[in-house]
Design a protein around this motif. Structure first.
Motif, PDB file in Angstrom:
ATOM      1  N   GLN A 186       0.813  -1.222   0.000  1.00 48.80           N
ATOM      2  CA  GLN A 186       0.000   0.000   0.000  1.00 48.80           C
ATOM      3  C   GLN A 186       0.845   1.270   0.000  1.00 48.80           C
ATOM      4  OE1 GLN A 186      -2.660  -0.663   3.449  1.00 48.80           O
ATOM      5  NE2 GLN A 186      -4.274  -0.400   1.946  1.00 48.80           N
ATOM      6  N   LEU A 187       2.153   1.108  -0.051  1.00 49.96           N
ATOM      7  CA  LEU A 187       3.031   2.283  -0.065  1.00 49.96           C
ATOM      8  C   LEU A 187       3.269   2.736  -1.491  1.00 49.96           C
ATOM      9  CD1 LEU A 187       5.626   1.135   2.593  1.00 49.96           C
ATOM     10  CD2 LEU A 187       3.986   3.002   2.836  1.00 49.96           C
ATOM     11  N   LYS A 188       3.151   4.027  -1.683  1.00 50.53           N
ATOM     12  CA  LYS A 188       3.328   4.612  -3.004  1.00 50.53           C
ATOM     13  C   LYS A 188       4.496   5.591  -2.930  1.00 50.53           C
ATOM     14  CE  LYS A 188       0.136   6.469  -6.426  1.00 50.53           C
ATOM     15  NZ  LYS A 188      -0.422   5.257  -6.955  1.00 50.53           N
ATOM     16  N   GLN A 189       5.395   5.494  -3.919  1.00 48.99           N
ATOM     17  CA  GLN A 189       6.532   6.410  -3.958  1.00 48.99           C
ATOM     18  C   GLN A 189       6.020   7.798  -4.342  1.00 48.99           C
ATOM     19  OE1 GLN A 189      10.333   6.746  -6.724  1.00 48.99           O
ATOM     20  NE2 GLN A 189      10.126   4.674  -5.918  1.00 48.99           N
ATOM     21  N   VAL A 190       6.348   8.800  -3.519  1.00 49.04           N
ATOM     22  CA  VAL A 190       5.858  10.149  -3.800  1.00 49.04           C
ATOM     23  C   VAL A 190       6.970  11.120  -4.191  1.00 49.04           C
ATOM     24  CG1 VAL A 190       3.751   9.963  -2.423  1.00 49.04           C
ATOM     25  CG2 VAL A 190       5.851  10.746  -1.328  1.00 49.04           C
ATOM     26  N   ARG A 191       8.218  10.744  -3.911  1.00 44.25           N
ATOM     27  CA  ARG A 191       9.299  11.671  -4.218  1.00 44.25           C
ATOM     28  C   ARG A 191      10.627  10.939  -4.172  1.00 44.25           C
ATOM     29  NH1 ARG A 191       9.905  17.582  -2.000  1.00 44.25           N
ATOM     30  NH2 ARG A 191      11.572  18.210  -3.400  1.00 44.25           N
ATOM     31  N   LYS A 192      11.546  11.337  -5.049  1.00 43.21           N
ATOM     32  CA  LYS A 192      12.917  10.846  -4.909  1.00 43.21           C
ATOM     33  C   LYS A 192      13.863  11.930  -5.373  1.00 43.21           C
ATOM     34  CE  LYS A 192      12.930   7.977  -9.032  1.00 43.21           C
ATOM     35  NZ  LYS A 192      12.873   6.610  -9.477  1.00 43.21           N
ATOM     36  N   GLN A 193      15.001  11.949  -4.720  1.00 44.47           N
ATOM     37  CA  GLN A 193      15.977  13.003  -4.978  1.00 44.47           C
ATOM     38  C   GLN A 193      17.364  12.405  -4.787  1.00 44.47           C
ATOM     39  OE1 GLN A 193      14.910  16.481  -5.368  1.00 44.47           O
ATOM     40  NE2 GLN A 193      17.009  16.675  -6.081  1.00 44.47           N
ATOM     41  N   SER A 194      18.272  12.679  -5.727  1.00 45.33           N
ATOM     42  CA  SER A 194      19.650  12.196  -5.599  1.00 45.33           C
ATOM     43  C   SER A 194      20.548  13.300  -5.069  1.00 45.33           C
ATOM     44  CB  SER A 194      20.176  11.714  -6.945  1.00 45.33           C
ATOM     45  OG  SER A 194      19.546  10.505  -7.282  1.00 45.33           O
ATOM     46  N   TYR A 195      21.483  12.900  -4.219  1.00 52.21           N
ATOM     47  CA  TYR A 195      22.490  13.806  -3.654  1.00 52.21           C
ATOM     48  C   TYR A 195      23.827  13.107  -3.797  1.00 52.21           C
ATOM     49  CZ  TYR A 195      18.333  15.669  -1.416  1.00 52.21           C
ATOM     50  OH  TYR A 195      17.086  16.177  -1.188  1.00 52.21           O
ATOM     51  N   GLY A 196      24.523  13.340  -4.902  1.00 51.33           N
ATOM     52  CA  GLY A 196      25.811  12.677  -5.090  1.00 51.33           C
ATOM     53  C   GLY A 196      25.638  11.170  -5.105  1.00 51.33           C
ATOM     54  N   ILE A 197      26.311  10.489  -4.168  1.00 47.14           N
ATOM     55  CA  ILE A 197      26.265   9.021  -4.161  1.00 47.14           C
ATOM     56  C   ILE A 197      25.038   8.446  -3.460  1.00 47.14           C
ATOM     57  CG2 ILE A 197      28.766   8.743  -4.333  1.00 47.14           C
ATOM     58  CD1 ILE A 197      28.553   7.906  -1.251  1.00 47.14           C
ATOM     59  N   CYS A 198      24.205   9.308  -2.852  1.00 48.79           N
ATOM     60  CA  CYS A 198      23.032   8.750  -2.173  1.00 48.79           C
ATOM     61  C   CYS A 198      21.740   9.271  -2.786  1.00 48.79           C
ATOM     62  CB  CYS A 198      23.088   9.014  -0.667  1.00 48.79           C
ATOM     63  SG  CYS A 198      22.493  10.610  -0.171  1.00 48.79           S
ATOM     64  N   LYS A 199      20.690   8.499  -2.573  1.00 52.10           N
ATOM     65  CA  LYS A 199      19.372   8.867  -3.073  1.00 52.10           C
ATOM     66  C   LYS A 199      18.376   8.746  -1.922  1.00 52.10           C
ATOM     67  CE  LYS A 199      17.971   7.144  -7.010  1.00 52.10           C
ATOM     68  NZ  LYS A 199      17.575   6.015  -7.882  1.00 52.10           N
ATOM     69  N   VAL A 200      17.468   9.703  -1.842  1.00 55.49           N
ATOM     70  CA  VAL A 200      16.402   9.673  -0.845  1.00 55.49           C
ATOM     71  C   VAL A 200      15.097   9.395  -1.587  1.00 55.49           C
ATOM     72  CG1 VAL A 200      15.093  11.041   0.827  1.00 55.49           C
ATOM     73  CG2 VAL A 200      17.587  11.256   0.725  1.00 55.49           C
ATOM     74  N   THR A 201      14.383   8.355  -1.144  1.00 58.18           N
ATOM     75  CA  THR A 201      13.102   7.994  -1.744  1.00 58.18           C
ATOM     76  C   THR A 201      12.050   8.021  -0.641  1.00 58.18           C
ATOM     77  OG1 THR A 201      14.295   6.521  -3.253  1.00 58.18           O
ATOM     78  CG2 THR A 201      11.895   6.266  -3.145  1.00 58.18           C
ATOM     79  N   ILE A 202      10.943   8.698  -0.909  1.00 59.87           N
ATOM     80  CA  ILE A 202       9.894   8.843   0.108  1.00 59.87           C
ATOM     81  C   ILE A 202       8.629   8.122  -0.352  1.00 59.87           C
ATOM     82  CG2 ILE A 202       8.434  10.499   1.334  1.00 59.87           C
ATOM     83  CD1 ILE A 202      10.841  12.421   1.169  1.00 59.87           C
ATOM     84  N   PHE A 203       8.080   7.338   0.575  1.00 55.96           N
ATOM     85  CA  PHE A 203       6.833   6.613   0.334  1.00 55.96           C
ATOM     86  C   PHE A 203       5.782   7.099   1.321  1.00 55.96           C
ATOM     87  CE2 PHE A 203      10.040   3.682  -1.206  1.00 55.96           C
ATOM     88  CZ  PHE A 203       9.454   3.118  -2.344  1.00 55.96           C
ATOM     89  N   GLU A 204       4.526   7.072   0.882  1.00 55.66           N
ATOM     90  CA  GLU A 204       3.404   7.350   1.776  1.00 55.66           C
ATOM     91  C   GLU A 204       2.394   6.232   1.609  1.00 55.66           C
ATOM     92  OE1 GLU A 204       1.816  11.224   0.867  1.00 55.66           O
ATOM     93  OE2 GLU A 204       3.617  12.241   1.624  1.00 55.66           O
ATOM     94  N   MET A 205       1.582   6.028   2.634  1.00 56.73           N
ATOM     95  CA  MET A 205       0.521   5.042   2.542  1.00 56.73           C
ATOM     96  C   MET A 205      -0.509   5.543   1.520  1.00 56.73           C
ATOM     97  SD  MET A 205       0.992   2.369   4.386  1.00 56.73           S
ATOM     98  CE  MET A 205      -0.406   1.533   5.112  1.00 56.73           C
ATOM     99  N   ASP A 206      -0.942   4.654   0.652  1.00 57.78           N
ATOM    100  CA  ASP A 206      -1.963   4.985  -0.332  1.00 57.78           C
ATOM    101  C   ASP A 206      -3.285   4.470   0.225  1.00 57.78           C
ATOM    102  OD1 ASP A 206      -3.633   5.368  -2.446  1.00 57.78           O
ATOM    103  OD2 ASP A 206      -2.527   4.092  -3.848  1.00 57.78           O
ATOM    104  N   ASN A 207      -4.038   5.355   0.848  1.00 58.63           N
ATOM    105  CA  ASN A 207      -5.261   4.921   1.530  1.00 58.63           C
ATOM    106  C   ASN A 207      -6.422   4.681   0.557  1.00 58.63           C
ATOM    107  OD1 ASN A 207      -4.203   4.926   4.215  1.00 58.63           O
ATOM    108  ND2 ASN A 207      -4.089   7.139   4.015  1.00 58.63           N
ATOM    109  N   ASN A 208      -6.200   4.938  -0.744  1.00 56.94           N
ATOM    110  CA  ASN A 208      -7.238   4.642  -1.741  1.00 56.94           C
ATOM    111  C   ASN A 208      -7.062   3.229  -2.271  1.00 56.94           C
ATOM    112  OD1 ASN A 208      -7.988   7.330  -1.505  1.00 56.94           O
ATOM    113  ND2 ASN A 208      -6.486   7.949  -3.042  1.00 56.94           N
ATOM    114  N   HIS A 209      -5.995   2.591  -1.813  1.00 54.53           N
ATOM    115  CA  HIS A 209      -5.656   1.231  -2.242  1.00 54.53           C
ATOM    116  C   HIS A 209      -6.641   0.261  -1.600  1.00 54.53           C
ATOM    117  CE1 HIS A 209      -2.261  -0.665  -4.208  1.00 54.53           C
ATOM    118  NE2 HIS A 209      -2.359  -1.668  -3.371  1.00 54.53           N
ATOM    119  N   ASP A 210      -7.148  -0.688  -2.354  1.00 54.70           N
ATOM    120  CA  ASP A 210      -8.069  -1.639  -1.701  1.00 54.70           C
ATOM    121  C   ASP A 210      -7.420  -2.960  -1.403  1.00 54.70           C
ATOM    122  OD1 ASP A 210      -7.907  -2.008  -4.407  1.00 54.70           O
ATOM    123  OD2 ASP A 210     -10.029  -1.665  -4.791  1.00 54.70           O
TER     124      ASP A 210
END
Length: 187
Positions: free
Chosen positions: A163-187
């Motif tokens: 039920q987690l949906k990726q909402v954002r990702k951003q790279s910073y040199g050698i690392c990447k930050v990926t953000i997930f949120e719960m998708d409450n419309n998911h059945d």
């Protein structure tokens, strides 16, 4: 390394020496919190690969109500406790020496739920997708949970994990930050 913002702002934190940990840089930490906050009105935090405890301390500094810091490394646990002591509010933190997967099992038994989860595992030992599936399977995530993953810049996490949906990702040199949120419309 320091606390960027909030009530513990500018406090210097210790970090582990050696190659086992890779502290999140202040720049990446600030960006991370700007993406999900930057401030909070309560909420329970899980920092599953805590290292120095910096992400959990930053979250509490910005208004979260309690943080669970998990690390399996004895030296890391010692540093986490020293850094938490600098906040003078040790009751806001729970420090657990355990492997991440064992900690998830323990939280299931305790019936805990988390609003914010930070996953910053050692790059070579990543099981992020499996751990996110398990957190959901055990209902350890609140319905509005936000998950922040820090990975090597080459790692591509799935757009959806349960039920987690990726909402954002951003790279910073050698690392990447990926953000997930719960998708409450998911059945």
């Amino acid at each position: 390394m320091r606390v960027i913002s909030g009530k513990y702002r500018s406090r210097r934190l210790k970090s582990l020496s050696g190659d086992n940990t890779r502290p999140t840089t202040d720049k990446v930490k600030e960006s991370m919190f700007n993406m999900i906050g930057p401030y909070f009105e309560g909420g329970v935090v899980l920092d599953l690969f805590s290292g120095s405890g910096a992400l959990a301390i930053e979250a509490i500094s910005r208004g979260c109500s309690h943080a669970y810091c998990v690390d399996r490394n004895f030296s890391a646990i010692k540093i986490i406790k020293e850094n938490i002591a600098l906040t003078k509010e040790t009751e806001l933190f729970s420090v657990i020496k355990a492997d991440a997967n064992k900690a998830i099992e323990r939280f299931r038994q305790e019936g805990l739920q988390f609003d914010y989860v930070f996953l910053d595992p050692p790059y070579a030992k990543q099981e992020i997708e499996k751990q996110l599936e398990r957190l959901q399977e055990y209902t350890l995530l609140s319905k509005d949970a936000i998950i922040v993953c820090e990975t090597d810049h080459q790692v591509e996490l799935a757009d959806e994990i349960g039920q987690l949906k990726q909402v954002r990702k951003q790279s910073y040199g050698i690392c990447k930050v990926t953000i997930f949120e719960m998708d409450n419309n998911h059945d």
